[in-house]
Motif scaffolding. Structure first.
Motif, PDB file in Angstrom:
ATOM      1  N   UNK B 334      -0.886 -91.155  52.677  1.00  0.00           N
ATOM      2  CA  UNK B 334      -2.216 -90.637  53.048  1.00  0.00           C
ATOM      3  C   UNK B 334      -2.085 -89.177  53.497  1.00  0.00           C
ATOM      4  N   UNK B 335      -3.181 -88.628  53.988  1.00  0.00           N
ATOM      5  CA  UNK B 335      -3.148 -87.241  54.460  1.00  0.00           C
ATOM      6  C   UNK B 335      -2.271 -87.071  55.705  1.00  0.00           C
ATOM      7  N   UNK B 336      -1.921 -88.184  56.334  1.00  0.00           N
ATOM      8  CA  UNK B 336      -0.998 -88.092  57.477  1.00  0.00           C
ATOM      9  C   UNK B 336       0.366 -87.589  56.977  1.00  0.00           C
ATOM     10  N   UNK B 337       0.749 -88.051  55.802  1.00  0.00           N
ATOM     11  CA  UNK B 337       1.994 -87.561  55.197  1.00  0.00           C
ATOM     12  C   UNK B 337       1.885 -86.062  54.940  1.00  0.00           C
ATOM     13  N   UNK B 338       0.733 -85.640  54.423  1.00  0.00           N
ATOM     14  CA  UNK B 338       0.529 -84.204  54.145  1.00  0.00           C
ATOM     15  C   UNK B 338       0.603 -83.394  55.434  1.00  0.00           C
ATOM     16  N   UNK B 339       0.029 -83.942  56.512  1.00  0.00           N
ATOM     17  CA  UNK B 339       0.063 -83.246  57.811  1.00  0.00           C
ATOM     18  C   UNK B 339       1.514 -83.045  58.253  1.00  0.00           C
ATOM     19  N   UNK B 340       2.279 -84.134  58.188  1.00  0.00           N
ATOM     20  CA  UNK B 340       3.704 -84.078  58.561  1.00  0.00           C
ATOM     21  C   UNK B 340       4.458 -83.086  57.667  1.00  0.00           C
ATOM     22  N   UNK B 341       4.216 -83.182  56.374  1.00  0.00           N
ATOM     23  CA  UNK B 341       4.920 -82.322  55.423  1.00  0.00           C
ATOM     24  C   UNK B 341       4.686 -80.847  55.709  1.00  0.00           C
ATOM     25  N   UNK B 342       3.429 -80.499  55.969  1.00  0.00           N
ATOM     26  CA  UNK B 342       3.112 -79.089  56.217  1.00  0.00           C
ATOM     27  C   UNK B 342       3.828 -78.563  57.464  1.00  0.00           C
ATOM     28  N   UNK B 343       3.688 -79.290  58.563  1.00  0.00           N
ATOM     29  CA  UNK B 343       4.264 -78.750  59.796  1.00  0.00           C
ATOM     30  C   UNK B 343       5.789 -78.836  59.814  1.00  0.00           C
ATOM     31  N   UNK B 344       6.323 -79.861  59.184  1.00  0.00           N
ATOM     32  CA  UNK B 344       7.781 -80.001  59.166  1.00  0.00           C
ATOM     33  C   UNK B 344       8.418 -78.890  58.329  1.00  0.00           C
ATOM     34  N   UNK B 345       7.867 -78.652  57.147  1.00  0.00           N
ATOM     35  CA  UNK B 345       8.433 -77.590  56.303  1.00  0.00           C
ATOM     36  C   UNK B 345       8.285 -76.235  56.974  1.00  0.00           C
ATOM     37  N   UNK B 346       7.115 -76.015  57.555  1.00  0.00           N
ATOM     38  CA  UNK B 346       6.912 -74.713  58.208  1.00  0.00           C
ATOM     39  C   UNK B 346       7.842 -74.600  59.423  1.00  0.00           C
ATOM     40  N   UNK B 347       7.804 -75.600  60.288  1.00  0.00           N
ATOM     41  CA  UNK B 347       8.548 -75.510  61.546  1.00  0.00           C
ATOM     42  C   UNK B 347      10.046 -75.448  61.335  1.00  0.00           C
ATOM     43  N   UNK B 348      10.539 -76.288  60.459  1.00  0.00           N
ATOM     44  CA  UNK B 348      11.990 -76.349  60.325  1.00  0.00           C
ATOM     45  C   UNK B 348      12.518 -75.264  59.392  1.00  0.00           C
ATOM     46  N   UNK B 349      11.961 -75.159  58.204  1.00  0.00           N
ATOM     47  CA  UNK B 349      12.630 -74.336  57.200  1.00  0.00           C
ATOM     48  C   UNK B 349      12.010 -72.963  56.963  1.00  0.00           C
ATOM     49  N   UNK B 350      10.683 -72.909  56.929  1.00  0.00           N
ATOM     50  CA  UNK B 350      10.059 -71.579  56.781  1.00  0.00           C
ATOM     51  C   UNK B 350      10.440 -70.722  57.982  1.00  0.00           C
ATOM     52  N   UNK B 351      10.293 -71.298  59.165  1.00  0.00           N
ATOM     53  CA  UNK B 351      10.522 -70.495  60.370  1.00  0.00           C
ATOM     54  C   UNK B 351      11.987 -70.097  60.539  1.00  0.00           C
ATOM     55  N   UNK B 352      12.906 -70.952  60.125  1.00  0.00           N
ATOM     56  CA  UNK B 352      14.317 -70.573  60.308  1.00  0.00           C
ATOM     57  C   UNK B 352      14.683 -69.433  59.344  1.00  0.00           C
ATOM     58  N   UNK B 353      14.094 -69.468  58.154  1.00  0.00           N
ATOM     59  CA  UNK B 353      14.347 -68.356  57.229  1.00  0.00           C
ATOM     60  C   UNK B 353      13.720 -67.070  57.789  1.00  0.00           C
ATOM     61  N   UNK B 354      12.510 -67.180  58.326  1.00  0.00           N
ATOM     62  CA  UNK B 354      11.868 -65.992  58.906  1.00  0.00           C
ATOM     63  C   UNK B 354      12.635 -65.501  60.144  1.00  0.00           C
ATOM     64  N   UNK B 355      13.247 -66.430  60.867  1.00  0.00           N
ATOM     65  CA  UNK B 355      14.089 -66.048  62.007  1.00  0.00           C
ATOM     66  C   UNK B 355      15.259 -65.184  61.527  1.00  0.00           C
ATOM     67  N   UNK B 356      15.894 -65.658  60.478  1.00  0.00           N
ATOM     68  CA  UNK B 356      17.037 -64.922  59.917  1.00  0.00           C
ATOM     69  C   UNK B 356      16.597 -63.552  59.410  1.00  0.00           C
ATOM     70  N   UNK B 357      15.443 -63.535  58.713  1.00  0.00           N
ATOM     71  CA  UNK B 357      14.945 -62.258  58.179  1.00  0.00           C
ATOM     72  C   UNK B 357      14.623 -61.322  59.347  1.00  0.00           C
ATOM     73  N   UNK B 358      13.969 -61.874  60.359  1.00  0.00           N
ATOM     74  CA  UNK B 358      13.568 -61.060  61.502  1.00  0.00           C
ATOM     75  C   UNK B 358      14.787 -60.438  62.185  1.00  0.00           C
ATOM     76  N   UNK B 359      15.874 -61.222  62.269  1.00  0.00           N
ATOM     77  CA  UNK B 359      17.070 -60.695  62.922  1.00  0.00           C
ATOM     78  C   UNK B 359      17.820 -59.698  62.028  1.00  0.00           C
ATOM     79  N   UNK B 360      17.971 -60.046  60.748  1.00  0.00           N
ATOM     80  CA  UNK B 360      18.893 -59.275  59.915  1.00  0.00           C
ATOM     81  C   UNK B 360      18.246 -58.086  59.202  1.00  0.00           C
ATOM     82  N   UNK B 361      16.968 -58.188  58.892  1.00  0.00           N
ATOM     83  CA  UNK B 361      16.343 -57.130  58.095  1.00  0.00           C
ATOM     84  C   UNK B 361      16.414 -55.762  58.782  1.00  0.00           C
ATOM     85  N   UNK B 362      16.086 -55.675  60.078  1.00  0.00           N
ATOM     86  CA  UNK B 362      16.209 -54.358  60.721  1.00  0.00           C
ATOM     87  C   UNK B 362      17.643 -53.822  60.658  1.00  0.00           C
TER      88      UNK B 362
END
Lengths: 117, 461
Positions: B334-362
């Motif tokens: 159901x859409x509960x799966x979609x809710x979990x999927x969105x926040x999990x992908x963003x929180x765990x993997x999108x954000x960790x990549x952005x963390x790395x970019x934020x640290x290393x890019x400068x």
């Protein structure tokens, strides 16, 4: 006054029991927290964290259970909308309290208050 | 930047951000198609937009992981990358193959794409997230092998740290588990096993290792806390991730024709799955609290803390919400799966990549950290994207609960399509939150171009 090891240990235990009450040991965690509180003295860091834990948990209980109960009473047990609000609200707010208790635990480990004076 | 070859990460990060923009644009299109079914039809049908949205996510995260590894590994191994030329070559191969695949999705019908890419010789297409033509999958394997060879040789011939070895384990796991995508049994239930061996063992298994190692690396750099302390945390986190995550695969096997024992195994082990995320939050809070330096890159620290909290929320809490078999009986798909999927992908993997970019890019641009103005803009983007993602999740959760009640729980259940019309309001609100997310992403990109006075690290005590 410098925090001694016993106080630090007790402060950590208080923060941990507060977290346990919010997660896997409800009620039992709170009783343990009250027992820790009884061993503390005013002004000490362990008293601070025991008190903080008690406050967090009482507010959490009020905010989670009272508000959820109110939602159910006002919205009706058989209304799908009641459950939309209750489940979403409970999950999000509960997690916010857990994250807050986590931060309190980390501060207790280092013998600090939430905000440094 | 300590090693010249680290700068290869910049290529990967730029591509990752570009594809991220594509992913979100298609997300916004999809969101609108939920409420205006014929929006952009027949040019971009819903199934194609969805495929592009999810595939772009996977591809850009892979670019992000690779870029992060190319930045992290030389520094941890205290040597230049084994073969910078191979890394650049693989970048272009991966980018061209990825772009051609996405264009294929958009320009020709999926069945035609299968035909012209000779899917019949080794049929692997047609499964969610693994829609890529077989030839693209073979390309992914080649790129992954070359990448692991390059990273592996750098690590094995240089200094070996817990962080780099955990990262390598995660990356090898990523490549190995992808091989299951080449097995496509005719029995649909059996097919689901192998499909989840890719999807689940990636996101709830080996990707967690990658995430934990990247987070640990950035936290060492921005806090100055002893490596030994961070490494101990890392051991416990990855042990918990693997203990819970591997058998936790069982939570995908509920109610799809698999043996009943999966309900017990899946429920018990996935109930443990929030633990590594919980520990990651505790770890990040603890390390930041004990920091021994005030790193000028405040934005990177914010991303790192945000990653830990949002991963716990999205992957841990929202995963647990529907992971027990009796609950999943109602909530499955159901859409509960979609809710979990969105926040999990963003929180765990999108954000960790952005963390790395934020640290290393400068650093790759010759600074210790982005200037103060740029960091403020970046932090705005953090809050815009993160808060809007929380709202996307809440609205999808609301839609999911209503869906479960009306379609599955009620004494007088209504049809799927009728239910969809009842939850339309949630889809509209989700779309608005999605637009705010897009604005946040634009602000994020703008932050790279904001000029200002350079900030420097305060002298160590």
């Amino acid at each position: 006054m410098k925090t001694d090891e016993t106080q630090l240990k007790r402060a950590s235990d208080a923060a941990l029991t507060s977290l346990l009450n919010l997660t896997i040991l409800p009620v039992i965690g709170f009783i343990a927290l009250l027992l820790i509180y009884r061993k503390t003295r005013p002004g000490d860091i362990d008293r601070y964290h025991a008190l903080l834990g008690i406050q967090i948990n009482i507010i959490a209980a009020a905010v989670l259970f009272l508000v959820s109960t109110l939602m159910i009473l006002l919205g009706g047990f058989d209304s799908p909308w009641t459950w939309v609000y209750v489940i979403t609200y409970f999950t999000l707010v509960h997690t916010v309290f857990i994250v807050f208790a986590l931060w309190a635990l980390v501060r207790a480990w280092s013998g600090d208050k939430l905000k440094q004076a | 930047m300590k090693y010249e070859s680290q700068s290869i990460a910049k290529l990967y990060f730029i591509a990752a951000i570009g594809l991220f923009v594509g992913q979100i644009l298609f997300g916004v299109i999809l969101g609108l198609q939920y409420v205006m079914g014929d929006f952009l039809f027949p040019e971009i049908p819903f199934n194609v937009a969805r495929m592009v949205h999810t595939n772009l996510l996977i591809v850009w995260l892979l670019f992000g992981f690779m870029g992060a590894a190319y930045y992290l590994v030389p520094e941890e191994s205290e040597r230049e990358l084994y073969s910078p030329k191979l890394a650049i070559l693989m970048f272009w191969i991966f980018l061209v193959a990825g772009a051609l695949t996405i264009l294929g999705y958009l320009l020709v019908p999926y069945a035609t794409l299968a035909e012209i890419t000779m899917n019949d010789l080794l049929p692997t297409m047609g499964r969610e997230f693994l829609e890529q033509p077989t030839i693209t999958k073979i390309g992914i394997v080649i790129v992954a092998l070359a990448f692991i060879f390059n990273i592996g040789m750098t690590i094995l011939t240089g200094r070996k740290t817990v962080i780099s070895l955990v990262l390598l384990t995660g990356l090898v796991g990523l490549a190995v588990f992808f091989l299951f995508s080449f097995y496509n049994p005719e029995n649909l239930v059996l097919d689901k096993y192998f499909w989840w061996f890719v999807v689940h063992l990636w996101v709830e298994g080996v990707w967690e290792l990658i995430m934990a190692s990247l987070l640990a690396f950035v936290l060492i750099k921005v806090t100055g806390v002893d490596r030994e302390v961070i490494e101990k945390w890392l051991y416990i986190i990855i042990a918990m991730a693997l203990i819970s995550g591997l058998i936790g695969t069982g939570h995908h096997f509920f109610w799809i024709g698999t043996p009943d024992y999966w309900q017990w195994l899946g429920s018990i082990f996935s109930a443990l799955e929030p633990i590594p995320f919980f520990m990651m939050t505790l770890f990040a809070f603890n390390v930041v609290n004990k920091r021994r330096r005030e790193h000028p890159n405040k934005a990177a620290t914010l991303w790192a803390l945000g990653t830990a909290v949002m991963a716990f929320l999205g992957a841990g809490v929202w995963g647990f919400l529907h992971t027990l078999a009796p609950v999943n009986f109602y909530t499955h798909g159901t859409q509960i799966t979609a809710a979990h999927g969105h926040m999990a992908f963003y929180g765990a993997y999108v954000m960790v990549v952005l963390t790395m970019i934020s640290y290393s890019m400068p650093i790759m641009r010759g600074q210790q950290a982005a200037n103060a103005k740029a960091q403020i803009v970046e932090m705005w983007s953090f809050w815009l994207m993160t808060v809007s993602m929380v709202f996307i999740t809440l609205f999808l959760t609301g839609a999911g609960i209503l869906q479960v009640y009306l379609q599955r729980y009620s004494d007088t259940p209504i049809s799927f399509m009728e239910t969809q019309s009842k939850v339309e309001m949630f889809y509209w609100m989700r779309e608005i939150a999605g637009l705010v997310f897009l604005i946040g992403l634009i602000v994020y990109i703008v932050s790279f171009f904001v000029k200002g006075e350079e900030v420097k690290m305060a002298e160590a005590e």
